[in-house]
Write an enzyme that holds these catalytic residues in place. Structure first.
Site, PDB file in Angstrom:
ATOM      1  N   ARG A 154       0.855  -1.200   0.000  1.00 33.01           N
ATOM      2  CA  ARG A 154       0.000   0.000   0.000  1.00 33.01           C
ATOM      3  C   ARG A 154       0.885   1.242   0.000  1.00 33.01           C
ATOM      4  NH1 ARG A 154      -4.058   0.189   4.848  1.00 33.01           N
ATOM      5  NH2 ARG A 154      -5.042  -1.555   3.747  1.00 33.01           N
ATOM      6  N   ARG A 209      -1.794   7.073   9.481  1.00 34.07           N
ATOM      7  CA  ARG A 209      -1.956   6.550   8.130  1.00 34.07           C
ATOM      8  C   ARG A 209      -1.997   7.692   7.117  1.00 34.07           C
ATOM      9  NH1 ARG A 209      -3.998   1.389   8.031  1.00 34.07           N
ATOM     10  NH2 ARG A 209      -3.263   0.206   9.829  1.00 34.07           N
ATOM     11  N   LYS A 213      -3.957   2.020  14.760  1.00 31.46           N
ATOM     12  CA  LYS A 213      -3.884   2.934  13.619  1.00 31.46           C
ATOM     13  C   LYS A 213      -4.485   4.295  13.992  1.00 31.46           C
ATOM     14  CE  LYS A 213      -6.282  -0.054  11.170  1.00 31.46           C
ATOM     15  NZ  LYS A 213      -7.174  -0.762  10.219  1.00 31.46           N
ATOM     16  N   LYS A 232      -5.873   8.032  12.071  1.00 34.25           N
ATOM     17  CA  LYS A 232      -6.224   8.533  10.734  1.00 34.25           C
ATOM     18  C   LYS A 232      -6.628  10.005  10.749  1.00 34.25           C
ATOM     19  CE  LYS A 232      -7.516   4.009   9.043  1.00 34.25           C
ATOM     20  NZ  LYS A 232      -8.551   3.125   8.450  1.00 34.25           N
ATOM     21  N   CYS A 247     -15.102  -2.777  -0.610  1.00 36.39           N
ATOM     22  CA  CYS A 247     -13.731  -3.116  -0.211  1.00 36.39           C
ATOM     23  C   CYS A 247     -13.273  -4.340  -1.016  1.00 36.39           C
ATOM     24  CB  CYS A 247     -13.694  -3.405   1.282  1.00 36.39           C
ATOM     25  SG  CYS A 247     -14.470  -4.987   1.678  1.00 36.39           S
ATOM     26  N   CYS A 273      -8.327 -10.474   1.014  1.00 36.80           N
ATOM     27  CA  CYS A 273      -8.390 -10.047   2.413  1.00 36.80           C
ATOM     28  C   CYS A 273      -8.608 -11.237   3.353  1.00 36.80           C
ATOM     29  CB  CYS A 273      -9.502  -9.024   2.613  1.00 36.80           C
ATOM     30  SG  CYS A 273      -9.590  -8.521   4.330  1.00 36.80           S
ATOM     31  N   CYS A 315     -16.742  -7.593   5.749  1.00 35.08           N
ATOM     32  CA  CYS A 315     -16.712  -7.857   7.198  1.00 35.08           C
ATOM     33  C   CYS A 315     -17.002  -6.543   7.908  1.00 35.08           C
ATOM     34  CB  CYS A 315     -15.363  -8.456   7.619  1.00 35.08           C
ATOM     35  SG  CYS A 315     -14.094  -7.238   7.967  1.00 35.08           S
ATOM     36  N   CYS A 328     -13.970  -0.963   5.862  1.00 32.05           N
ATOM     37  CA  CYS A 328     -12.956  -0.327   4.999  1.00 32.05           C
ATOM     38  C   CYS A 328     -13.543   0.543   3.892  1.00 32.05           C
ATOM     39  CB  CYS A 328     -12.043  -1.388   4.403  1.00 32.05           C
ATOM     40  SG  CYS A 328     -11.124  -2.283   5.665  1.00 32.05           S
TER      41      CYS A 328
HETATM   42 FE1  SRM Z   1      -9.104  -1.344   6.030  1.00 32.41          FE
HETATM   43  C1  SRM Z   1      -7.872  -4.005   7.683  1.00 32.41           C
HETATM   44  C2  SRM Z   1      -8.288  -2.768   3.208  1.00 32.41           C
HETATM   45  C3  SRM Z   1      -9.588   1.610   4.578  1.00 32.41           C
HETATM   46  C4  SRM Z   1     -10.846  -0.269   8.840  1.00 32.41           C
HETATM   47  N1  SRM Z   1      -8.182  -3.081   5.616  1.00 32.41           N
HETATM   48  C5  SRM Z   1      -7.729  -4.031   6.479  1.00 32.41           C
HETATM   49  C6  SRM Z   1      -6.939  -5.113   5.721  1.00 32.41           C
HETATM   50  C7  SRM Z   1      -5.499  -4.719   5.731  1.00 32.41           C
HETATM   51  C8  SRM Z   1      -7.166  -6.564   6.200  1.00 32.41           C
HETATM   52  C9  SRM Z   1      -6.263  -7.130   7.253  1.00 32.41           C
HETATM   53  O1  SRM Z   1      -6.058  -6.497   8.297  1.00 32.41           O
HETATM   54  O2  SRM Z   1      -5.793  -8.252   7.036  1.00 32.41           O
HETATM   55  C10 SRM Z   1      -7.574  -4.959   4.306  1.00 32.41           C
HETATM   56  C11 SRM Z   1      -6.726  -5.413   3.121  1.00 32.41           C
HETATM   57  C12 SRM Z   1      -7.610  -5.990   2.050  1.00 32.41           C
HETATM   58  C13 SRM Z   1      -6.949  -6.242   0.787  1.00 32.41           C
HETATM   59  O3  SRM Z   1      -6.972  -7.398   0.321  1.00 32.41           O
HETATM   60  O4  SRM Z   1      -6.410  -5.338   0.178  1.00 32.41           O
HETATM   61  C14 SRM Z   1      -8.017  -3.510   4.345  1.00 32.41           C
HETATM   62  N2  SRM Z   1      -8.836  -0.686   4.261  1.00 32.41           N
HETATM   63  C15 SRM Z   1      -8.579  -1.441   3.170  1.00 32.41           C
HETATM   64  C16 SRM Z   1      -8.702  -0.645   1.892  1.00 32.41           C
HETATM   65  C17 SRM Z   1      -7.716  -1.056   0.807  1.00 32.41           C
HETATM   66  C18 SRM Z   1     -10.154  -0.766   1.399  1.00 32.41           C
HETATM   67  C19 SRM Z   1     -10.478  -0.149   0.071  1.00 32.41           C
HETATM   68  O5  SRM Z   1     -11.497  -0.575  -0.480  1.00 32.41           O
HETATM   69  O6  SRM Z   1      -9.805   0.741  -0.402  1.00 32.41           O
HETATM   70  C20 SRM Z   1      -8.485   0.774   2.453  1.00 32.41           C
HETATM   71  C21 SRM Z   1      -7.059   1.211   2.486  1.00 32.41           C
HETATM   72  C22 SRM Z   1      -6.911   2.650   2.857  1.00 32.41           C
HETATM   73  C23 SRM Z   1      -5.526   3.195   2.816  1.00 32.41           C
HETATM   74  O7  SRM Z   1      -5.037   3.531   1.741  1.00 32.41           O
HETATM   75  O8  SRM Z   1      -4.932   3.349   3.888  1.00 32.41           O
HETATM   76  C24 SRM Z   1      -8.995   0.592   3.873  1.00 32.41           C
HETATM   77  N3  SRM Z   1      -9.988   0.389   6.641  1.00 32.41           N
HETATM   78  C25 SRM Z   1     -10.187   1.457   5.807  1.00 32.41           C
HETATM   79  C26 SRM Z   1     -11.137   2.354   6.384  1.00 32.41           C
HETATM   80  C27 SRM Z   1     -11.675   3.622   5.737  1.00 32.41           C
HETATM   81  C28 SRM Z   1     -10.803   4.805   6.010  1.00 32.41           C
HETATM   82  O9  SRM Z   1      -9.715   4.714   6.549  1.00 32.41           O
HETATM   83  O10 SRM Z   1     -11.213   5.905   5.640  1.00 32.41           O
HETATM   84  C29 SRM Z   1     -11.513   1.807   7.605  1.00 32.41           C
HETATM   85  C30 SRM Z   1     -12.598   2.361   8.566  1.00 32.41           C
HETATM   86  C31 SRM Z   1     -12.213   3.605   9.229  1.00 32.41           C
HETATM   87  C32 SRM Z   1     -11.524   3.338  10.517  1.00 32.41           C
HETATM   88  O11 SRM Z   1     -10.351   2.977  10.496  1.00 32.41           O
HETATM   89  O12 SRM Z   1     -12.172   3.459  11.559  1.00 32.41           O
HETATM   90  C33 SRM Z   1     -10.774   0.584   7.753  1.00 32.41           C
HETATM   91  N4  SRM Z   1      -9.292  -2.000   8.015  1.00 32.41           N
HETATM   92  C34 SRM Z   1     -10.102  -1.444   8.961  1.00 32.41           C
HETATM   93  C35 SRM Z   1     -10.055  -2.242  10.152  1.00 32.41           C
HETATM   94  C36 SRM Z   1     -10.804  -1.947  11.473  1.00 32.41           C
HETATM   95  C37 SRM Z   1     -10.087  -0.969  12.281  1.00 32.41           C
HETATM   96  C38 SRM Z   1     -10.716  -0.768  13.635  1.00 32.41           C
HETATM   97  O13 SRM Z   1     -10.585   0.311  14.184  1.00 32.41           O
HETATM   98  O14 SRM Z   1     -11.315  -1.693  14.176  1.00 32.41           O
HETATM   99  C39 SRM Z   1      -9.197  -3.338   9.857  1.00 32.41           C
HETATM  100  C40 SRM Z   1      -8.816  -4.499  10.802  1.00 32.41           C
HETATM  101  C41 SRM Z   1      -7.832  -4.096  11.832  1.00 32.41           C
HETATM  102  O15 SRM Z   1      -7.215  -3.036  11.796  1.00 32.41           O
HETATM  103  O16 SRM Z   1      -7.692  -4.901  12.761  1.00 32.41           O
HETATM  104  C42 SRM Z   1      -8.761  -3.157   8.517  1.00 32.41           C
HETATM  105 FE1  SF4 Z   2     -11.217  -6.997   4.478  1.00 30.66          FE
HETATM  106 FE2  SF4 Z   2     -13.207  -6.427   6.080  1.00 30.66          FE
HETATM  107 FE3  SF4 Z   2     -11.666  -4.465   5.199  1.00 30.66          FE
HETATM  108 FE4  SF4 Z   2     -13.292  -5.659   3.540  1.00 30.66          FE
HETATM  109  S1  SF4 Z   2     -13.909  -4.465   5.348  1.00 30.66           S
HETATM  110  S2  SF4 Z   2     -11.147  -5.229   3.158  1.00 30.66           S
HETATM  111  S3  SF4 Z   2     -13.323  -7.733   4.269  1.00 30.66           S
HETATM  112  S4  SF4 Z   2     -11.019  -6.086   6.523  1.00 30.66           S
END
Ligand code: SRM
Ligand code: SF4
Length: 638
Positions: free
Chosen positions: A77, A146, A230, A232, A452, A458, A497, A501
């Site tokens: 990323r 981030r 994390k 943000k 996502c 994922c 899930c 994201c």
């Molecule tokens: Fe996310 C984890 C993809 C934005 C909340 N996110 C993941 C992981 C890395 C899965 C993992 O931990 O094994 C995913 C990788 C999937 C893949 O195959 O690529 C993933 N997140 C993404 C992306 C690529 C989704 C997308 O459709 O673009 C986004 C990457 C953004 C970036 O460039 O940095 C992405 N993730 C977000 C957002 C939205 C945002 O940031 O605006 C959120 C919700 C906002 C927030 O953080 O509150 C988000 N991702 C999570 C979470 C839950 C965090 C939490 O506070 O509980 C996880 C799981 C974790 O961190 O344990 C996670």
């Molecule tokens: Fe993976 Fe859940 Fe984030 Fe989708 S929302 S990319 S399933 S961690």
């Protein structure tokens, strides 16, 4: 006088990741050692530290075979404050994804790029190449700040937009990890050429304010343990919610004077979306207004907020470790008071702001300096070549010919800018030849949707998301047509899930993967993402999509507030309340009975899906119709 002896402070057991960070020697180990080993994957401990370097260990879940080693691969990323990507970096990422990845690039919901499918043996080559082309993956994942978001519009004569992008860069520089580990591991210690941070940021990085800085540490802001989780941030301008500001840990809103000079920033804090099904203590939270800060103090305030979360965030329970839980548990007043202790002075009152609107900047626009910019809609951010749809080829040709800078958007789209008006026709011709639709030709349900990645990359996905949403949007469109809401559209977002994201909790209709083939349905966010949605239904089988949505749409059609600007679906659901919706649904009689017309779901692999989609596009029919015809022909033959 007898004094009560103070109680020993009992330190709760910290989570395992805290120990890994502490022992990592500022993010070096075990990554450095294991990278040199001839293996397909890293140990569990190393993968935790690898995240800080911007990479996730994944496996292709479509290829899982019981008893065999997983098909390990890595996701990378990039970190691009304000979504900025130079032409040179874009062409590098394009080449790397072709040579070492799965031949696609993916624009993320935080304005970064992801490359999927990189084998471990190529990880170093790929990261080193990104760095040599002025890119970075450092801090794109992991427990630290981030990618910092900003509106992607490259307006040259609207100073507030210029400030938002400038301060996104500056906040990113302020909170960049200082460890030398990144260059040591990926460039063998070679000094990378990177842009010099703003001098004010350099001074602020050193300046101590009431314990914001940890002295004698390789990481003065983060310390040995980095953040509890994390973190943000976004910087935006009044009225522009292209960054989903209520979902961020911290959002700064640029405040300028009548002459357009920067005065300071309004500050929101405590947003966050990640939750876990059936764990009510995990919450979705919209950021609260905290106050206003003069521009000269903005870095000190950011340091004070970071220090508050760094020192008081929960390091024992990672599900309770985001800063939103400090605000939730303490309330805004206590949070503000703690930040003020680090800041050293009171935070000023919040300045009034206009309403925030969602803006996507798609299509051709004037930059304001005679040049143009072009916003391109990218379905779920996936840049690929597929049949007659050749987006990857188109962007490569445009970048090789015109070397345009781009800004990725928070809705998984991209903006090309600095376009000479004389080149407009040629650029449009490339896009037309490559089958790229104009924003006006796209179904608005698709235009305003996000999903996502979920399966197959994922590791946390429970259901499909990116691969399922095109078919689901078609089905939603068919239901809308059926009930007489032909032109209707609203914001649909889907995740595999509950981590959120693609920010489904800020969608008018959110699908959140809950169990195989079943989604939790969220309704009622505002069309501009200024109000959170709420859970309406658990475990809706995807085969029940039509029977679930039809009554809601009919109720909406009958009872929405009409007028110059008719009420949107999200606002309607919020206004009438879920009880009313449930009651209507319970007594609803479909116009044409859906009994005996239940839809079932059958899984197909990527390649078949691609061919099916091409056939549907060529024939101008919904995919379901093409599938029906194909199955009927097959069964007639057999
Ligand atoms: Fe996310 C984890 C993809 C934005 C909340 N996110 C993941 C992981 C890395 C899965 C993992 O931990 O094994 C995913 C990788 C999937 C893949 O195959 O690529 C993933 N997140 C993404 C992306 C690529 C989704 C997308 O459709 O673009 C986004 C990457 C953004 C970036 O460039 O940095 C992405 N993730 C977000 C957002 C939205 C945002 O940031 O605006 C959120 C919700 C906002 C927030 O953080 O509150 C988000 N991702 C999570 C979470 C839950 C965090 C939490 O506070 O509980 C996880 C799981 C974790 O961190 O344990 C996670
Ligand atoms: Fe993976 Fe859940 Fe984030 Fe989708 S929302 S990319 S399933 S961690």
């Amino acid at each position: 006088m007898v004094t009560t002896p103070s109680q020993p402070i009992s330190t709760p057991k910290v989570s395992k990741v805290e120990g890994l960070k502490e022992r990592s020697h500022a993010l070096r180990e075990p990554v450095a050692t294991e990278l040199l080993q001839d293996t397909t994957h890293f140990s569990e401990d190393a993968t935790q530290i690898l995240k800080f370097h911007g990479s996730y260990q994944q496996d292709n879940r479509d290829n899982r075979i019981k008893g065999q080693e997983k098909d390990y691969q890595f996701m990378l990323r990039t970190r691009n404050p304000g979504g900025f990507v130079s032409a040179d970096l874009y062409l590098t990422l394009d080449r790397l994804s072709q040579e070492y990845g799965n031949q696609t690039l993916r624009v993320t919901t935080r304005q970064g790029f992801q490359i999927h499918g990189v084998p471990k043996k190529n990880l170093k080559t790929v990261i080193a190449d990104v760095i040599r082309h002025m890119g970075s993956t450092l801090g794109a994942c992991g427990d630290l700040n981030r990618n910092v978001m900003a509106p992607p519009a490259p307006y040259k004569v609207r100073p507030e937009y210029v400030y938002a992008q400038e301060y996104a860069d500056n906040v990113a520089d302020l909170l960049t990890p200082q460890t030398g580990a990144y260059y040591e591991i990926w460039l063998d210690g070679e000094k990378a050429i990177t842009a010099e941070p703003n001098p004010d940021v350099l001074v602020a990085l050193q300046r101590n304010g009431n314990g914001t800085i940890i002295h004698d540490s390789e990481e003065p802001i983060y310390g040995t343990h980095y953040m509890p989780r994390k973190f943000k941030c976004a910087v935006t301008v009044p009225g522009d919610n292209s960054v989903d500001l209520f979902s961020q840990d911290v959002s700064l809103v640029v405040i300028t004077d009548a002459q357009g000079e920067l005065e300071g920033f309004d500050v929101y804090a405590g947003g966050g979306l990640g939750r876990t099904h059936n764990k009510e203590e995990t919450i979705v939270r919209a950021a609260d207004p905290i106050g206003y800060v003069e521009k000269a103090d903005v870095y000190d305030l950011m340091k004070a907020i970071v220090a508050t979360q760094r020192d008081y965030g929960d390091r024992a329970n990672r599900r309770h470790a985001r800063m939103k839980y400090l605000l939730h548990d303490w309330g805004v007043e206590k949070f503000r008071a703690q930040v003020e202790e680090y800041f050293g002075k009171p935070i000023l009152p919040f300045k009034p702001l206009p309403e925030f609107k969602y803006l996507d900047f798609l299509g051709w626009h004037e930059q304001g300096d005679g040049k143009l910019f072009l916003g391109l809609s990218i379905e779920n951010g996936r840049i690929k070549d597929e049949g007659t749809f050749q987006l990857k080829t188109a962007l490569r040709e445009i970048e090789q010919t015109f070397a345009l800078p781009m800004r990725l958007t928070a809705s998984q789209n991209l903006v090309l800018y600095e376009i000479e008006p004389a080149n407009r026709e040629q650029i449009q011709a490339i896009l037309d030849r490559c089958g790229i639709k104009k924003e006006t030709e796209i179904d608005p349900l698709v235009r305003y949707s996000m999903a996502c990645p979920a399966l197959p990359t994922c590791g946390l996905a429970i259901t499909e998301s990116e691969r399922a949403i095109p078919g689901i949007l078609e089905r939603i469109r068919a239901v809308l047509d059926k009930v007489g809401l032909k032109q209707e559209h609203f914001v649909v977002r889907m995740t595999g899930c509950p981590n959120g994201c693609a920010r489904p909790y800020l969608a008018e209709l959110g699908f959140v993967g809950q169990s195989p083939e079943a989604y939790q349905i969220w309704l009622g966010a505002s069309p501009d993402q200024t109000r959170l949605a709420e859970p309406y239904l658990d475990n809706m089988l995807i085969s029940d999509l039509e029977t679930t949505l039809e009554p809601l749409f009919v109720c909406f059609k009958k009872n929405r507030q009409k007028g110059k600007k008719p009420e949107s679906f999200g606002d309607f659901c919020h206004r009438v309340g879920f009880e009313a919706l449930r009651q209507f649904a319970a007594t609803y009689e479909p116009t044409t009975s859906s009994k005996g017309r239940a839809r079932y779901r059958v899984g197909i692999y990527d390649e078949t899906y691609t061919r099916l989609k091409e056939a549907a596009v060529q024939q101008g029919k919904p995919m379901t119709e093409v599938v029906k015809a194909a199955i009927e022909a097959y069964l007639a033959d057999s």
